[in-house]
Design a protein around this motif. Sequence first.
Motif, PDB file in Angstrom:
ATOM      1  N   TYR A 184      47.627  40.889  55.724  1.00  0.00           N
ATOM      2  CA  TYR A 184      47.816  39.633  55.392  1.00  0.00           C
ATOM      3  C   TYR A 184      49.278  40.099  54.526  1.00  0.00           C
ATOM      4  O   TYR A 184      49.760  40.812  53.155  1.00  0.00           O
ATOM      5  N   ASP A 185      50.702  38.851  54.904  1.00  0.00           N
ATOM      6  CA  ASP A 185      51.392  38.261  53.617  1.00  0.00           C
ATOM      7  C   ASP A 185      51.422  37.383  52.645  1.00  0.00           C
ATOM      8  O   ASP A 185      51.996  37.372  51.982  1.00  0.00           O
ATOM      9  N   PHE A 186      50.315  36.712  53.386  1.00  0.00           N
ATOM     10  CA  PHE A 186      50.310  35.663  52.039  1.00  0.00           C
ATOM     11  C   PHE A 186      48.958  34.948  52.228  1.00  0.00           C
ATOM     12  O   PHE A 186      47.612  35.049  53.496  1.00  0.00           O
ATOM     13  N   ILE A 187      47.850  35.405  51.315  1.00  0.00           N
ATOM     14  CA  ILE A 187      46.561  35.446  51.271  1.00  0.00           C
ATOM     15  C   ILE A 187      46.110  34.164  50.061  1.00  0.00           C
ATOM     16  O   ILE A 187      46.981  33.849  49.330  1.00  0.00           O
ATOM     17  N   PHE A 188      45.551  33.033  50.990  1.00  0.00           N
ATOM     18  CA  PHE A 188      45.133  31.500  49.831  1.00  0.00           C
ATOM     19  C   PHE A 188      43.017  32.284  49.743  1.00  0.00           C
ATOM     20  O   PHE A 188      42.982  32.126  50.400  1.00  0.00           O
ATOM     21  N   MET A 189      42.980  32.578  48.020  1.00  0.00           N
ATOM     22  CA  MET A 189      41.581  32.303  47.330  1.00  0.00           C
ATOM     23  C   MET A 189      41.345  31.303  46.986  1.00  0.00           C
ATOM     24  O   MET A 189      41.714  30.379  45.687  1.00  0.00           O
ATOM     25  N   ASP A 190      40.135  30.540  47.713  1.00  0.00           N
ATOM     26  CA  ASP A 190      39.167  29.484  47.202  1.00  0.00           C
ATOM     27  C   ASP A 190      38.135  29.568  48.101  1.00  0.00           C
ATOM     28  O   ASP A 190      37.623  28.580  48.628  1.00  0.00           O
ATOM     29  N   ALA A 191      37.302  30.664  47.906  1.00  0.00           N
ATOM     30  CA  ALA A 191      35.513  30.699  47.605  1.00  0.00           C
ATOM     31  C   ALA A 191      35.060  30.291  46.436  1.00  0.00           C
ATOM     32  O   ALA A 191      35.892  29.888  45.193  1.00  0.00           O
ATOM     33  N   ALA A 192      34.247  31.078  46.236  1.00  0.00           N
ATOM     34  CA  ALA A 192      34.058  30.739  45.073  1.00  0.00           C
ATOM     35  C   ALA A 192      33.638  31.707  44.045  1.00  0.00           C
ATOM     36  O   ALA A 192      33.900  32.627  43.717  1.00  0.00           O
ATOM     37  N   LYS A 193      34.293  31.226  43.102  1.00  0.00           N
ATOM     38  CA  LYS A 193      34.481  30.912  41.891  1.00  0.00           C
ATOM     39  C   LYS A 193      34.629  32.449  41.122  1.00  0.00           C
ATOM     40  O   LYS A 193      35.373  33.141  40.490  1.00  0.00           O
ATOM     41  N   GLY A 194      33.107  32.180  41.986  1.00  0.00           N
ATOM     42  CA  GLY A 194      32.614  33.771  40.647  1.00  0.00           C
ATOM     43  C   GLY A 194      32.995  35.174  41.690  1.00  0.00           C
ATOM     44  O   GLY A 194      31.735  35.899  40.885  1.00  0.00           O
ATOM     45  N   LEU A 223      36.096  38.241  41.272  1.00  0.00           N
ATOM     46  CA  LEU A 223      37.119  39.452  40.846  1.00  0.00           C
ATOM     47  C   LEU A 223      36.270  40.871  41.540  1.00  0.00           C
ATOM     48  O   LEU A 223      36.441  41.243  42.038  1.00  0.00           O
ATOM     49  N   ASN A 224      35.169  40.257  42.660  1.00  0.00           N
ATOM     50  CA  ASN A 224      34.907  40.902  43.503  1.00  0.00           C
ATOM     51  C   ASN A 224      35.264  41.504  44.628  1.00  0.00           C
ATOM     52  O   ASN A 224      34.966  42.020  45.365  1.00  0.00           O
ATOM     53  N   PHE A 225      35.999  39.892  45.258  1.00  0.00           N
ATOM     54  CA  PHE A 225      36.579  39.811  46.647  1.00  0.00           C
ATOM     55  C   PHE A 225      38.385  40.633  46.162  1.00  0.00           C
ATOM     56  O   PHE A 225      38.606  41.540  47.077  1.00  0.00           O
ATOM     57  N   LEU A 226      38.413  41.077  44.787  1.00  0.00           N
ATOM     58  CA  LEU A 226      40.232  41.419  44.644  1.00  0.00           C
ATOM     59  C   LEU A 226      40.566  42.724  44.585  1.00  0.00           C
ATOM     60  O   LEU A 226      42.221  42.465  45.679  1.00  0.00           O
ATOM     61  N   GLY A 248      33.142  33.332  32.455  1.00  0.00           N
ATOM     62  CA  GLY A 248      33.445  34.674  31.711  1.00  0.00           C
ATOM     63  C   GLY A 248      34.205  35.413  33.124  1.00  0.00           C
ATOM     64  O   GLY A 248      35.149  36.017  32.776  1.00  0.00           O
ATOM     65  N   ARG A 249      34.130  35.742  34.354  1.00  0.00           N
ATOM     66  CA  ARG A 249      34.499  35.581  35.054  1.00  0.00           C
ATOM     67  C   ARG A 249      35.631  35.249  35.436  1.00  0.00           C
ATOM     68  O   ARG A 249      36.499  35.827  36.276  1.00  0.00           O
ATOM     69  N   MET A 250      35.892  34.191  34.989  1.00  0.00           N
ATOM     70  CA  MET A 250      37.566  33.453  35.372  1.00  0.00           C
ATOM     71  C   MET A 250      38.152  33.876  34.878  1.00  0.00           C
ATOM     72  O   MET A 250      39.295  34.324  34.974  1.00  0.00           O
ATOM     73  N   ARG A 251      37.797  34.186  33.653  1.00  0.00           N
ATOM     74  CA  ARG A 251      38.848  34.505  32.261  1.00  0.00           C
ATOM     75  C   ARG A 251      39.588  35.908  32.197  1.00  0.00           C
ATOM     76  O   ARG A 251      40.053  36.352  32.361  1.00  0.00           O
ATOM     77  N   GLU A 252      38.209  37.045  33.190  1.00  0.00           N
ATOM     78  CA  GLU A 252      38.342  38.079  33.614  1.00  0.00           C
ATOM     79  C   GLU A 252      39.585  38.615  34.521  1.00  0.00           C
ATOM     80  O   GLU A 252      39.775  39.542  34.285  1.00  0.00           O
ATOM     81  N   TYR A 253      38.937  37.403  35.855  1.00  0.00           N
ATOM     82  CA  TYR A 253      39.407  37.680  36.853  1.00  0.00           C
ATOM     83  C   TYR A 253      40.927  37.580  36.561  1.00  0.00           C
ATOM     84  O   TYR A 253      42.334  37.820  36.860  1.00  0.00           O
ATOM     85  N   LEU A 254      41.302  36.395  35.669  1.00  0.00           N
ATOM     86  CA  LEU A 254      42.501  36.723  35.301  1.00  0.00           C
ATOM     87  C   LEU A 254      43.018  37.232  34.104  1.00  0.00           C
ATOM     88  O   LEU A 254      44.657  37.644  34.200  1.00  0.00           O
TER      89      LEU A 254
END
Length: 227
Positions: free
Chosen positions: A127-137, A140-143, A183-189
């Motif tokens: 995919y040329d463009f991916i928009f991530m807008d699912a369960a915030k926690g 990191l698992n999806f990345l 914690g998981r969002m900070r880790e994701y960033l």
Amino acid sequence: MDQERMEVFLGKYRETPPAYIVELERQALADEVPVIRRGTRDVLRYLLRTGRPAQVLEVGTAIGYSALCMKEYLPETSRITTIEKVEMRLVEARKNLKKFDSEGRIALLEGDAADVLRSLVEQGKYYDFIFMDAAKGQYLNFLPDVLKLLSEGGTLVSDNILHEGDVLESRYAVTRRDRTIHGRMREYLQVLMDTEELETICLSIGDGMTISRKMQPLRKGDIHGAE
């Protein structure tokens, strides 16, 4: 700066979306269904119109609002694939996509995003463009699979990275039930910023978002002045 006042001011210069998009937003807000904020919609519009990606992947359909917004900003030849697992949201998404995507440009994949992403990787999709807008926690698992699916030079946009401002606070300043996401969002960033193949910028627009571009790995001689 007063956020509400700023939104009123910027609204004068904001492109008015099609009437059905306006109505979907109004209904979603009335029903307290979370949809992308107008500032986020503006950024998506800019990125999609200037980048003109052929294949778009959205992780987190909800009622189909953001997918339909993106459809409006893309060439008619572009296609969107969107993933959702919550049945309550799927009922509305199916109805909205059937009604407002008669061209069939949006493909709805139903199921757990982790499973669907893994399947797309196995199928060799890109995919040329991916928009991530699912369960915030789960970002990191999806990345890892998301990065496999993102084509070279492609763009990854992650929404709600501030989680209503909680991510800015100390872990102990947020409610206990939100500490895991905090914690998981900070880790994701941090992972986004540390991933060498990504060039990432964090923005405070809406509820916070990141824009990451998948870069070609540097080779010896690519850096100015290298021997």
